[in-house]
Motif scaffolding. Structure first.
Motif, short mmCIF file in Angstrom:
data_model
loop_
_atom_site.label_atom_id
_atom_site.label_comp_id
_atom_site.label_asym_id
_atom_site.label_seq_id
_atom_site.Cartn_x
_atom_site.Cartn_y
_atom_site.Cartn_z
N SER A 1 6.15 -8.81 -2.03
CA SER A 1 5.05 -8.59 -2.97
C SER A 1 3.77 -9.23 -2.48
CB SER A 1 5.41 -9.17 -4.35
OG SER A 1 6.57 -8.55 -4.86
N LYS A 2 3.88 -10.43 -1.91
CA LYS A 2 2.71 -11.12 -1.37
C LYS A 2 2.07 -10.31 -0.25
CE LYS A 2 3.65 -16.03 -2.25
NZ LYS A 2 3.88 -17.35 -1.60
N VAL A 3 2.90 -9.80 0.65
CA VAL A 3 2.39 -9.05 1.79
C VAL A 3 1.68 -7.78 1.32
CG1 VAL A 3 3.06 -7.70 3.83
CG2 VAL A 3 4.03 -9.98 3.45
N LEU A 4 2.31 -7.07 0.39
CA LEU A 4 1.69 -5.85 -0.16
C LEU A 4 0.38 -6.19 -0.86
CD1 LEU A 4 4.76 -3.92 -1.63
CD2 LEU A 4 3.36 -3.26 0.33
N LEU A 5 0.37 -7.29 -1.58
CA LEU A 5 -0.83 -7.71 -2.31
C LEU A 5 -1.97 -8.03 -1.36
CD1 LEU A 5 -1.89 -8.47 -5.19
CD2 LEU A 5 -1.25 -10.83 -4.65
N VAL A 6 -1.67 -8.80 -0.30
CA VAL A 6 -2.71 -9.30 0.59
C VAL A 6 -3.14 -8.28 1.65
CG1 VAL A 6 -3.21 -11.05 2.35
CG2 VAL A 6 -2.08 -11.71 0.24
N PHE A 7 -2.21 -7.43 2.07
CA PHE A 7 -2.53 -6.50 3.16
C PHE A 7 -2.87 -5.09 2.68
CE2 PHE A 7 -0.57 -9.85 5.61
CZ PHE A 7 -1.27 -9.82 6.81
N VAL A 8 -2.58 -4.78 1.42
CA VAL A 8 -2.86 -3.42 0.94
C VAL A 8 -3.65 -3.43 -0.37
CG1 VAL A 8 -1.90 -1.19 0.27
CG2 VAL A 8 -0.77 -2.54 2.06
N ILE A 9 -3.05 -3.99 -1.41
CA ILE A 9 -3.61 -3.85 -2.76
C ILE A 9 -4.98 -4.52 -2.90
CG2 ILE A 9 -3.25 -4.32 -5.21
CD1 ILE A 9 -0.21 -4.18 -4.64
N LEU A 10 -5.05 -5.83 -2.61
CA LEU A 10 -6.31 -6.54 -2.77
C LEU A 10 -7.41 -6.06 -1.81
CD1 LEU A 10 -5.21 -10.23 -3.52
CD2 LEU A 10 -6.06 -8.49 -5.10
N PRO A 11 -7.11 -5.86 -0.52
CA PRO A 11 -8.16 -5.34 0.38
C PRO A 11 -8.68 -3.98 -0.06
CG PRO A 11 -6.37 -6.25 1.66
CD PRO A 11 -5.89 -6.21 0.24
N LEU A 12 -7.78 -3.13 -0.55
CA LEU A 12 -8.19 -1.80 -1.00
C LEU A 12 -9.08 -1.89 -2.23
CD1 LEU A 12 -8.03 1.25 -0.65
CD2 LEU A 12 -5.90 1.23 -1.99
N LEU A 13 -8.66 -2.69 -3.21
CA LEU A 13 -9.45 -2.86 -4.44
C LEU A 13 -10.81 -3.52 -4.12
CD1 LEU A 13 -6.73 -4.07 -6.98
CD2 LEU A 13 -7.81 -1.82 -6.86
N LEU A 14 -10.78 -4.51 -3.23
CA LEU A 14 -12.01 -5.20 -2.86
C LEU A 14 -12.95 -4.24 -2.12
CD1 LEU A 14 -13.44 -7.90 -2.95
CD2 LEU A 14 -12.23 -8.58 -0.87
N ALA A 15 -12.39 -3.40 -1.26
CA ALA A 15 -13.20 -2.43 -0.52
C ALA A 15 -13.85 -1.43 -1.47
CB ALA A 15 -12.34 -1.70 0.51
N ILE A 16 -13.08 -0.99 -2.47
CA ILE A 16 -13.62 -0.06 -3.46
C ILE A 16 -14.75 -0.72 -4.25
CG2 ILE A 16 -13.10 1.20 -5.60
CD1 ILE A 16 -10.26 1.65 -4.45
N GLY A 17 -14.54 -2.00 -4.62
CA GLY A 17 -15.57 -2.73 -5.34
C GLY A 17 -16.82 -2.94 -4.51
N LEU A 18 -16.66 -3.29 -3.25
CA LEU A 18 -17.80 -3.51 -2.36
C LEU A 18 -18.56 -2.20 -2.13
CD1 LEU A 18 -16.11 -5.91 0.21
CD2 LEU A 18 -17.94 -6.51 -1.39
N ASN A 19 -17.82 -1.12 -2.02
CA ASN A 19 -18.45 0.20 -1.86
C ASN A 19 -19.27 0.55 -3.10
OD1 ASN A 19 -18.86 2.86 -0.64
ND2 ASN A 19 -17.48 3.60 -2.24
N TYR A 20 -18.74 0.24 -4.26
CA TYR A 20 -19.46 0.52 -5.51
C TYR A 20 -20.74 -0.31 -5.59
CZ TYR A 20 -20.49 0.74 -10.50
OH TYR A 20 -21.13 0.90 -11.72
#
Length: 345
Positions: free
Chosen positions: A307-326
Motif C-alpha cells: 500500500s505504501k509503494v502504491l501510495l508513494v509511486f502512483v496515487i500521490l504523484p498522480l494526484l499531485l500532478a493533477i493538482g499542479l496542472n490545475y
C-alpha cells in the motif's frame, strides 16, 4: 533556412532527448519483465539486446539530431560515428573495445554539437568528395575533441555527486525533500541521474526520495503536456524518462516551478514513510518499475508495504500532478500545454 544559435541549441537538445528515450525505453519496458523468467535463455538474450540498445544511445541521439537538421545519410552516419567515440561509451581493452553503460550524456551532446557545427561550416564545399572526406573528417576532428574534453566533463558529474552526497547527512525529512528536488532537476538535464546515484552509492531513504522526485516530475510533465502530445509520448515520460522534455525545460525554466514543488512534497512524504532504494534504483524513478519494485524489496518485512509503494509511486504523484496542472496550467496561465509539446508530433 538560416540556422540561428537558438535553433541550433534546441535541435541538439531535442535530438538528444529523443535519442535517450528511444535507447532506454526497450530496457524500461522489458528489463524487469525478463527478470521474472530467471535464467531462461530467451529472457537473457532479450536483456542482452536491451543493454546493447542503451550503449548505442550516442549513435541513436546523433541520428535524431541529424534528422532535425535535415542532414543526408552520409552526414548523419558521420555524426553517429563521432558521437560513439566522444561519448566514452567504448572503452579500449587489450582484446578490443568494450561498450560500457550509455557513455557520458553531456559529452555525447557536446560531441554531436561539434560535429554538426563542422558540417554546417563546411556546407557543400566538399562536393563529390563528401562520401570520402566527411566520415573521416568528422570522426577524427569531432570524435577527438570529444575525447579531449571527456575527462573535464566527467569531473563536473563527480563534483555534483560529492555535493549530493553531503545532503545525505541532513535530517531525514529535509534531506528527502532536497534530494527529491535535486533528482527531479537532474532527470531532465543532460546529466545522468542514474550515473550520479551510482557514483555516490546513494541508498536508503535518500535513494527512495530521489526515486519519488523523478516519479512526480514524470507524472507532472506528462499530464501538463497531455493535450498537445500523443498518448505514446505522454506515457513515455514515466515508462521511459522525463528527459524527453529536456529541451522544453531548458527553453522554459518556468516549467521547473511545478516539478520542484511536487518533488519537494513527495520527497518529504517518502522520507516520513521510510521509502528506501539502492544506488542502482535511485535514478530511475518509475521507469521499468525499478523504483517501486526496489522500494518494496528494501522493506518487504514492513506491514502494508504494498500500500505504501502504491501510495508513494502512483496515487500521490498522480494526484499531485493533477493538482499542479490545475494550479499552473488550467486555473493559472503560467504554463501552457504547448510549452511541453514534444518534437515531431
Amino acid at each position: 533556412m538560416k540556422i540561428t544559435s537558438k535553433i541550433f541549441t534546441l535541435n541538439i537538445l531535442n535530438g538528444l532527448s529523443l535519442g535517450i528515450v528511444v535507447a532506454l525505453i526497450p530496457s524500461a519496458l522489458l528489463g524487469q519483465l525478463m527478470l521474472l523468467f530467471g535464467k531462461n535463455s530467451l529472457a537473457l538474450r532479450v536483456i542482452d539486446m536491451t543493454s546493447l540498445a542503451q550503449s548505442l544511445l550516442p549513435a541513436v541521439a546523433a541520428i535524431a539530431v541529424a534528422t532535425l537538421f535535415h542532414f543526408n545519410t552520409i552526414k548523419t552516419a558521420s555524426i553517429a560515428l563521432a558521437a560513439m567515440i566522444g561519448s566514452g561509451v567504448a572503452i579500449p581493452t587489450p582484446k578490443g573495445f568494450v561498450l560500457h553503460g550509455t557513455g557520458d550524456i553531456i559529452n555525447t551532446g557536446l560531441t554531436i554539437a561539434i560535429a554538426v557545427g563542422l558540417l554546417i561550416l563546411i556546407g557543400e564545399r566538399l562536393g563529390q568528395f563528401t562520401m570520402l572526406v566527411a566520415p573521416a573528417l568528422i570522426l577524427v576532428v569531432a570524435g577527438a575533441l570529444g575525447l579531449l574534453i571527456l575527462p573535464s566533463v566527467q569531473e563536473i558529474s563527480e563534483i555534483i555527486g560529492l555535493g549530493v552526497n553531503q545532503i545525505t547527512q541532513w535530517q531525514p525529512i529535509v534531506m528527502g525533500a532536497v534530494m527529491a528536488v535535486i533528482f527531479s532537476i537532474l532527470v531532465v538535464s543532460p546529466i545522468s541521474s542514474v550515473g550520479i546515484a551510482t557514483a555516490i552509492g546513494l541508498a536508503g531513504i535518500g535513494a527512495g526520495a530521489a526515486n519519488v522526485g523523478i516519479v512526480v516530475t514524470s507524472f507532472t510533465l506528462a499530464i501538463m503536456g497531455a493535450r498537445v502530445n500523443p498518448l505514446g509520448g505522454t506515457l513515455a515520460h514515466f515508462i521511459g524518462s522525463p528527459k524527453i522534455q529536456m529541451a522544453n525545460m531548458m527553453r522554459n525554466p518556468k516549467l521547473f516551478i511545478p516539478t520542484t514543488l511536487g518533488a519537494a512534497i513527495m520527497g518529504a512524504i517518502a522520507a516520513m514513510l521510510d521509502i528506501k532504494g539502492t544506488p542502482f534504483s535511485a535514478g530511475f524513478g518509475f521507469s521499468g518499475l525499478i523504483g517501486p519494485i526496489t522500494a518494496y524489496q528494501a522493506t518487504a518485512q514492513s506491514a502494508g508495504m504494498v500500500s505504501k509503494v502504491l501510495l508513494v509511486f502512483v496515487i500521490l504523484p498522480l494526484l499531485l500532478a493533477i493538482g499542479l496542472n490545475y494550479i499552473f496550467s488550467q486555473r493559472g496561465t503560467l504554463i501552457a500545454p504547448t510549452d511541453l509539446k514534444l518534437p515531431n508530433n
